[in-house]
Enzyme design. Structure first.
Site, PDB file in Angstrom:
ATOM      1  N   HIS A 215       2.013  -1.533   6.166  1.00 27.04           N
ATOM      2  CA  HIS A 215       2.151  -0.474   5.167  1.00 27.04           C
ATOM      3  C   HIS A 215       2.347   0.849   5.910  1.00 27.04           C
ATOM      4  CE1 HIS A 215       0.720   2.249   1.965  1.00 27.04           C
ATOM      5  NE2 HIS A 215       0.893   1.245   1.125  1.00 27.04           N
TER       6      HIS A 215
ATOM      7  N   ASP B 220      -6.490  -3.739   8.732  1.00 25.57           N
ATOM      8  CA  ASP B 220      -6.245  -3.180   7.399  1.00 25.57           C
ATOM      9  C   ASP B 220      -6.504  -4.293   6.390  1.00 25.57           C
ATOM     10  OD1 ASP B 220      -5.185  -2.412   4.984  1.00 25.57           O
ATOM     11  OD2 ASP B 220      -3.258  -1.724   5.789  1.00 25.57           O
TER      12      ASP B 220
ATOM     13  N   GLN C 239      -5.456  -5.640   1.279  1.00 22.50           N
ATOM     14  CA  GLN C 239      -5.025  -6.741   0.407  1.00 22.50           C
ATOM     15  C   GLN C 239      -5.877  -8.000   0.591  1.00 22.50           C
ATOM     16  OE1 GLN C 239      -3.040  -6.349  -2.002  1.00 22.50           O
ATOM     17  NE2 GLN C 239      -2.137  -4.382  -1.472  1.00 22.50           N
TER      18      GLN C 239
ATOM     19  N   LYS D 252      -8.559  -1.287  -5.232  1.00 16.77           N
ATOM     20  CA  LYS D 252      -7.834  -2.560  -5.314  1.00 16.77           C
ATOM     21  C   LYS D 252      -8.801  -3.728  -5.489  1.00 16.77           C
ATOM     22  CE  LYS D 252      -4.291  -0.923  -2.057  1.00 16.77           C
ATOM     23  NZ  LYS D 252      -3.029  -0.695  -2.770  1.00 16.77           N
TER      24      LYS D 252
ATOM     25  N   CYS E 117       6.075   0.761   0.059  1.00 14.55           N
ATOM     26  CA  CYS E 117       5.545   1.537   1.196  1.00 14.55           C
ATOM     27  C   CYS E 117       5.684   0.780   2.517  1.00 14.55           C
ATOM     28  CB  CYS E 117       4.079   1.938   0.996  1.00 14.55           C
ATOM     29  SG  CYS E 117       3.777   2.896  -0.470  1.00 14.55           S
TER      30      CYS E 117
HETATM   31  N1  PMP Z   1      -2.511  -1.068   3.471  1.00 13.11           N
HETATM   32  C1  PMP Z   1      -2.120  -2.037   2.647  1.00 13.11           C
HETATM   33  C2  PMP Z   1      -1.911  -3.425   3.187  1.00 13.11           C
HETATM   34  C3  PMP Z   1      -1.933  -1.752   1.299  1.00 13.11           C
HETATM   35  O1  PMP Z   1      -1.545  -2.720   0.466  1.00 13.11           O
HETATM   36  C4  PMP Z   1      -2.162  -0.451   0.821  1.00 13.11           C
HETATM   37  C5  PMP Z   1      -1.943  -0.089  -0.640  1.00 13.11           C
HETATM   38  N2  PMP Z   1      -0.703  -0.531  -1.170  1.00 13.11           N
HETATM   39  C6  PMP Z   1      -2.572   0.526   1.734  1.00 13.11           C
HETATM   40  C7  PMP Z   1      -2.742   0.173   3.041  1.00 13.11           C
HETATM   41  C8  PMP Z   1      -2.836   1.926   1.309  1.00 13.11           C
HETATM   42  O2  PMP Z   1      -3.909   1.950   0.423  1.00 13.11           O
HETATM   43  P1  PMP Z   1      -4.323   3.300  -0.308  1.00 13.11           P
HETATM   44  O3  PMP Z   1      -3.124   3.739  -1.080  1.00 13.11           O
HETATM   45  O4  PMP Z   1      -5.468   2.911  -1.185  1.00 13.11           O
HETATM   46  O5  PMP Z   1      -4.703   4.264   0.759  1.00 13.11           O
END
Ligand code: PMP
Length: 394
Positions: free
Chosen positions: A114, A190, A193, A216, A354
């Protein structure tokens, strides 16, 4: 038997019912106990934490502190430091800004990441720190032989996702941790997910940093977590709440998570996040994993049978979570998502998610359509999605 009674669980989510929500990778819905926790704070004991001695601040402080304990237990991280953040992105930026970097240090990450697990590292180039990005093998998983090749004496940190928000692939974080340990390299995982969808144990993974988003995993928006094995980094934010004492020249920081939580935090959000962790534990993450796997298997199998549909998922169920990216020949991803919303009240995400470097790597110029499953989705909803896509395809 699918692990738990989904119709009973759905009653806890007032927002379900009018729509088929398959955008859980972006954010999840909150159950009544989580919403109630926020209302309880506002109605009954709203006060700042760690400040003063009156009774409301004592209740508030106690509950906020206890929420950290609950979240730590939920991820098997009791022995480390569990810091509340506003999201995954903030946690990663805190690590990037908190490590003392030397010119020439290197960071390894993967093409799966991401933007939040890429841009904070790339920004360190102004300190003379550079990023190596490794590719994927044929099952969409990070290529570990490439990782071994690219790690060098200058490598200080590996930063990798536990589960991809585009391809759903679950990465071998334990194996990656071993490679890191052999080379004296720190590991950041990270878990944005992963945490909502499978049992996670940070001690077992043996990583140095683990970040995820509360919003999430059924928690409120504006909540997230940075877990650290130890207080090895400098706090990025300074100010009230994070100091034990301040003198004319300097300060002594608080110990534990408080050192990393300067200023008034999202108190009700943190408390409600603790309730979300309890709620998930109540169902059981093994049951969640099993339930979602059944739905995911059906979704992938049936999608693949629709003419013109390409699915971008690892082949083996154990290598994936319920994040399913696909494309329909002759249609743009946004077009599919819009039609699903307008014709069938189905919410899916479309575009780059993203992850633009990953899209480029996969040669997907307009990204993908992404359906992402949560623990409250049903087999019926999966069938509705499939029927709606079949209708669009014609
Ligand atoms: N890493 C991953 C794997 C994600 O899926 C996401 C959210 N789509 C993020 C980071 C960023 O999360 P946040 O927008 O809550 O900071």
């Amino acid at each position: 038997d699918l692990g738990y009674d989904v119709s009973a669980i759905r009653k806890d989510f007032p927002i379900l019912g009018d729509v088929v929500y398959l955008d859980n990778a972006a954010t999840s819905f909150s159950p009544e106990p989580v919403i109630d926790a926020i209302i309880d704070f506002e109605h009954n004991y709203r006060a700042n934490i760690g400040r003063g001695v009156h009774r409301l601040t004592q209740i508030s402080s106690q509950k906020y502190w206890h929420a950290h304990e609950k979240v730590a237990t939920f991820i098997g991280g009791e022995s480390g430091i569990t810091v509340f953040t506003k999201n995954t992105t903030e946690g990663i930026n805190m690590v990037a800004g908190g490590i003392s970097w030397n010119q020439g240090d290197r960071i390894v990450t993967t093409i799966l990441e991401h933007h939040s697990n890429l841009l904070p590292w790339r920004a360190l180039s102004k300190k003379g720190v550079f990023v190596d990005v490794i590719g994927l093998n044929s099952s969409y998983s990070p290529d570990l032989s490439e990782l071994k090749k690219v790690i060098c004496p200058q490598t200080k940190l590996v930063a990798v996702t536990y589960a991809s928000n585009v391809l759903g692939v679950v990465t071998p974080v334990k194996e990656i941790a071993e490679i890191c340990h052999e080379n004296g390299v720190m590991l950041l995982v990270d878990g944005a997910q992963a945490v909502p969808h499978m049992p996670v144990n940070v001690t077992d993974i043996s990583c140095d940093f683990f970040v995820f988003s509360g919003h999430k995993m059924l928690g409120p928006t504006g909540t997230g977590v940075l877990w650290m094995k130890e207080a090895s980094i400098e706090p990025l934010f300074l100010g009230g709440g994070m100091v034990e004492s301040v003198t004319g020249e300097g300060f002594t920081p608080e110990s534990g998570y408080k050192k990393y939580e300067a200023g008034t935090p999202n108190i009700s959000g943190g408390i409600a996040l603790g309730v979300a962790a309890d709620y998930l534990s109540g169902i059981g993450m093994d049951a969640v994993r099993e339930y979602e796997e059944t739905l995911t298997n059906r979704l992938i199998e049936r999608l693949k049978k629709i003419p013109g549909v390409t699915v971008y998922s690892p082949g083996r169920p154990e290598d994936r979570i319920g994040v399913v990216s696909f494309n329909v020949e002759g249609f743009r991803p946004h077009g599919i998502a819009q039609e699903l919303d307008e014709n069938a009240d189905i919410m899916v995400r479309s575009g780059y998610h993203c992850c633009q470097p990953l899209m480029e790597y996969l040669g997907l110029k307009e990204g993908t359509v992404r359906a992402s499953i949560g623990l409250y989705n049903t087999m019926h909803e999966i069938d509705l999605l499939i029927a709606s896509i079949e209708e669009i395809v014609g």
